[in-house]
Write an enzyme that holds these catalytic residues in place. Structure first.
Site, PDB file in Angstrom:
ATOM      1  N   LYS A 193      49.173  56.709  45.742  1.00 59.23           N
ATOM      2  CA  LYS A 193      48.376  55.474  45.785  1.00 59.23           C
ATOM      3  C   LYS A 193      49.034  54.373  44.954  1.00 59.23           C
ATOM      4  O   LYS A 193      49.239  53.259  45.428  1.00 59.23           O
ATOM      5  CB  LYS A 193      46.970  55.762  45.241  1.00 59.23           C
ATOM      6  CG  LYS A 193      46.155  54.515  44.943  1.00 59.23           C
ATOM      7  CD  LYS A 193      44.755  54.838  44.461  1.00 59.23           C
ATOM      8  CE  LYS A 193      44.610  55.170  43.002  1.00 59.23           C
ATOM      9  NZ  LYS A 193      44.576  54.033  42.071  1.00 59.23           N
ATOM     10  N   ASN A 194      49.335  54.696  43.709  1.00 62.03           N
ATOM     11  CA  ASN A 194      49.776  53.630  42.803  1.00 62.03           C
ATOM     12  C   ASN A 194      51.206  53.157  43.078  1.00 62.03           C
ATOM     13  O   ASN A 194      51.604  52.105  42.582  1.00 62.03           O
ATOM     14  CB  ASN A 194      49.597  54.064  41.345  1.00 62.03           C
ATOM     15  CG  ASN A 194      48.120  54.127  40.983  1.00 62.03           C
ATOM     16  OD1 ASN A 194      47.278  53.596  41.702  1.00 62.03           O
ATOM     17  ND2 ASN A 194      47.808  54.785  39.879  1.00 62.03           N
ATOM     18  N   ASP A 205      45.214  59.409  33.869  1.00 58.29           N
ATOM     19  CA  ASP A 205      44.589  59.666  35.167  1.00 58.29           C
ATOM     20  C   ASP A 205      44.293  61.154  35.406  1.00 58.29           C
ATOM     21  O   ASP A 205      43.699  61.511  36.424  1.00 58.29           O
ATOM     22  CB  ASP A 205      45.466  59.123  36.312  1.00 58.29           C
ATOM     23  CG  ASP A 205      45.518  57.598  36.306  1.00 58.29           C
ATOM     24  OD1 ASP A 205      44.653  56.970  35.672  1.00 58.29           O
ATOM     25  OD2 ASP A 205      46.438  57.043  36.930  1.00 58.29           O
ATOM     26  N   ARG A 224      38.754  56.143  47.521  1.00 65.92           N
ATOM     27  CA  ARG A 224      39.710  55.096  47.125  1.00 65.92           C
ATOM     28  C   ARG A 224      41.078  55.696  46.835  1.00 65.92           C
ATOM     29  O   ARG A 224      42.096  55.054  47.087  1.00 65.92           O
ATOM     30  CB  ARG A 224      39.220  54.387  45.854  1.00 65.92           C
ATOM     31  CG  ARG A 224      38.033  53.501  46.058  1.00 65.92           C
ATOM     32  CD  ARG A 224      37.745  52.722  44.811  1.00 65.92           C
ATOM     33  NE  ARG A 224      38.906  51.924  44.423  1.00 65.92           N
ATOM     34  CZ  ARG A 224      38.964  51.143  43.364  1.00 65.92           C
ATOM     35  NH1 ARG A 224      37.919  51.031  42.577  1.00 65.92           N
ATOM     36  NH2 ARG A 224      40.048  50.463  43.071  1.00 65.92           N
ATOM     37  N   CYS A 245      36.584  46.920  33.997  1.00 65.35           N
ATOM     38  CA  CYS A 245      36.422  47.921  35.051  1.00 65.35           C
ATOM     39  C   CYS A 245      35.330  48.888  34.629  1.00 65.35           C
ATOM     40  O   CYS A 245      34.698  48.714  33.591  1.00 65.35           O
ATOM     41  CB  CYS A 245      37.729  48.604  35.380  1.00 65.35           C
ATOM     42  SG  CYS A 245      38.107  49.929  34.295  1.00 65.35           S
ATOM     43  N   ARG A 284      39.924  45.984  30.808  1.00 65.60           N
ATOM     44  CA  ARG A 284      41.316  46.247  31.222  1.00 65.60           C
ATOM     45  C   ARG A 284      42.010  44.895  31.302  1.00 65.60           C
ATOM     46  O   ARG A 284      42.067  44.278  32.351  1.00 65.60           O
ATOM     47  CB  ARG A 284      41.360  46.994  32.565  1.00 65.60           C
ATOM     48  CG  ARG A 284      41.021  48.463  32.410  1.00 65.60           C
ATOM     49  CD  ARG A 284      41.027  49.187  33.723  1.00 65.60           C
ATOM     50  NE  ARG A 284      42.350  49.374  34.278  1.00 65.60           N
ATOM     51  CZ  ARG A 284      42.573  49.883  35.480  1.00 65.60           C
ATOM     52  NH1 ARG A 284      41.570  50.233  36.248  1.00 65.60           N
ATOM     53  NH2 ARG A 284      43.796  50.030  35.918  1.00 65.60           N
TER      54      ARG A 284
END
Ligand code: EPU
Length: 420
Positions: A22-23, A304, A396, A116, A121
């Site tokens: 994803k990132n 994460d 997501r 967030c 953030r």
């Protein structure tokens, strides 16, 4: 709205594939702003966040198709140099359009991301960097308005190695006149992948993968293709799914080198780990040992994976401490895990976890992606039924996680619900 209904207690066994990161994808897609042409991204993960980034870029004027894990982008020049609030509030990574849009068009208007789900953030480092490159930055009615005729290379020293600020600065600097030096750059694999893609597009970047990145501005870039690197956090989450159920799982299509910190901790916790070029195999032993973890920037233990590690520690044979040094408030999952019978107290940025014999199913919900993942992991071992609400957070960032867990033997169903 959907929820997961999980009947806990099944040991997970077997093989499962990891999707694209994803990132990495969330940085690769905005890089297409930098040059007209056609791009193909293979191994693209089918995620809500990918859809959100695509919608934003389409709104700006790109043509994008997404099917079978392949994203095709056609860029004939942007028509709108703006990321409106409705996009940014859904996904903070929308801030990634700032650097490339400013760099190529000399103007960008991007809604300022707010806090967030787990706290502040900031984006000060992104803004300070583009200012160093010569842009004027104004905040007006919740929008960042950045302007520059042409950016000029500069020396940028980050006090924190921010992933997002490093990516945005590199994308801003590719067209800047002269040389830009970034000191204390983030070295996460996703940053490296995005920088390598920019090189494919014709950017002159050296020091990729190190804390010192040098960018020599160029006059022109061209389109290119890429294969998205594997998602190390998804891989880690699937390994912990095997571990928490005391099963044996092989996670394939991943890059074990990106998982060193987690694999070391899993070994310390009593699991047997074997790696190959693109797989990790985890075998469980009798006990899960308590292991302290502190999150750090890469190659340290990733923030994460903090929530998932706490889930694993809830049933360890003893007490452990999990400290988040990246996001001090990222502990929304803790009260929910305690509802499942865990024994966790948070003080400051540390969770003190006392292992319990078992968790018991309940209804839980969460407010962010990794916290939701930790609740699903807990549900896999909780006695009885666990219902995880608000699973759009999971969608997501995890591609069909229930299908992957089912393949390993979990009893998990996606069920439509009115509950919110
Ligand atoms: N920071 C600042 N100022 C800034 C930017 C960051 O003080 O201008 C601080 C942050 O508050 C934090 C630290 O620097 O304490 C690191 O933040 P970073 O900028 O590296 O995070 P990010 O770029 O906003 C990315 C990932 C996150 C991941 C973090 C840390 C993407 C799209 N997001 O965020 O991923 O947690 O790096 O590794 O790449 C997730 O996937 O669930 C996720 C949240």
């Amino acid at each position: 709205m959907y929820k997961f209904v999980i009947h806990g207690g099944k040991k997970l066994n077997g093989e499962v594939e990891v999707s694209g990161a994803k990132n990495a994808l969330l940085g690769l897609l905005p890089a297409t702003i930098l040059a007209n042409g056609e791009y193909t991204f293979l191994n693209s993960p089918e995620l809500l966040d990918a859809q959100s980034m695509i919608k934003l870029l389409v709104n700006m004027g790109e043509e994008i198709e997404f099917s079978n894990h392949t994203i095709k982008v056609k860029n004939n020049g942007l028509k709108i140099l703006e990321a409106p609030y409705e996009f940014v509030k859904k996904m903070r990574a929308s801030i990634y359009v700032l650097g490339p849009t400013l760099s190529r068009y000399g103007y960008a208007k991007v809604s300022m991301p707010g806090g967030c789900a787990w706290g502040p953030r900031p984006i000060n480092l992104h803004l300070e960097a583009i200012q160093k490159l010569g842009a004027s930055v104004e905040i007006d009615q919740g929008y960042i308005i950045a302007k520059a005729d042409r950016l000029n290379g500069a020396k940028i020293v980050f006090n924190i190695p921010s992933v997002g600020a490093t990516v945005n600065t590199i994308m801003a600097a590719v067209y800047a006149k002269g040389t830009t030096m970034i000191s204390n750059a983030a070295i996460e694999p996703e940053v490296t992948a995005i920088a390598e893609f920019l090189v494919k597009m014709g950017a002159k970047i050296s020091g990729i993968g190190t804390k010192f990145i040098e960018i020599e501005g160029v006059d022109e870039l061209h389109s290119a293709d890429e294969v998205v690197i594997p998602d190390r956090i998804e891989a880690g989450t699937l390994l912990v799914a095997g571990a928490i159920t005391k099963g044996n799982v092989k996670v394939t299509k991943c890059n074990p080198n990106h998982l060193d910190a987690l694999l070391t901790k899993l070994t310390d916790a009593g699991f047997t780990i074997q790696t190959g070029e693109d797989f990790v195999e985890l075998k469980s032993n009798d006990k899960i040992l308590p292991v302290n973890v502190e999150t750090e920037v890469y190659p340290g233990f990733p923030t994460d994976m903090q929530a998932q590690w706490i889930s694993l520690m809830t049933i360890a044979e003893g007490a452990s401490e999990v400290t988040d040094n990246i996001y001090h408030d990222r502990f929304n999952h803790v009260p929910e895990l305690n509802r499942l019978g865990a024994n966790i107290i948070v003080k400051g940025n540390t969770a003190f976890v006392k292992g319990v014999e078992k968790l018991k199913g309940a209804k839980v919900m969460s407010t962010d992606l990794r916290a939701s993942a930790s609740l699903v992991l807990a549900g896999l071992i909780a006695e009885g039924t666990t219902e995880v609400l608000r699973i759009y957070h999971l969608d997501r960032g995890y591609e069909k996680i229930e299908a992957k867990l089912k393949k390993l033997g979990a009893e998990i169903e996606r069920v439509q619900t009115d509950e919110y």
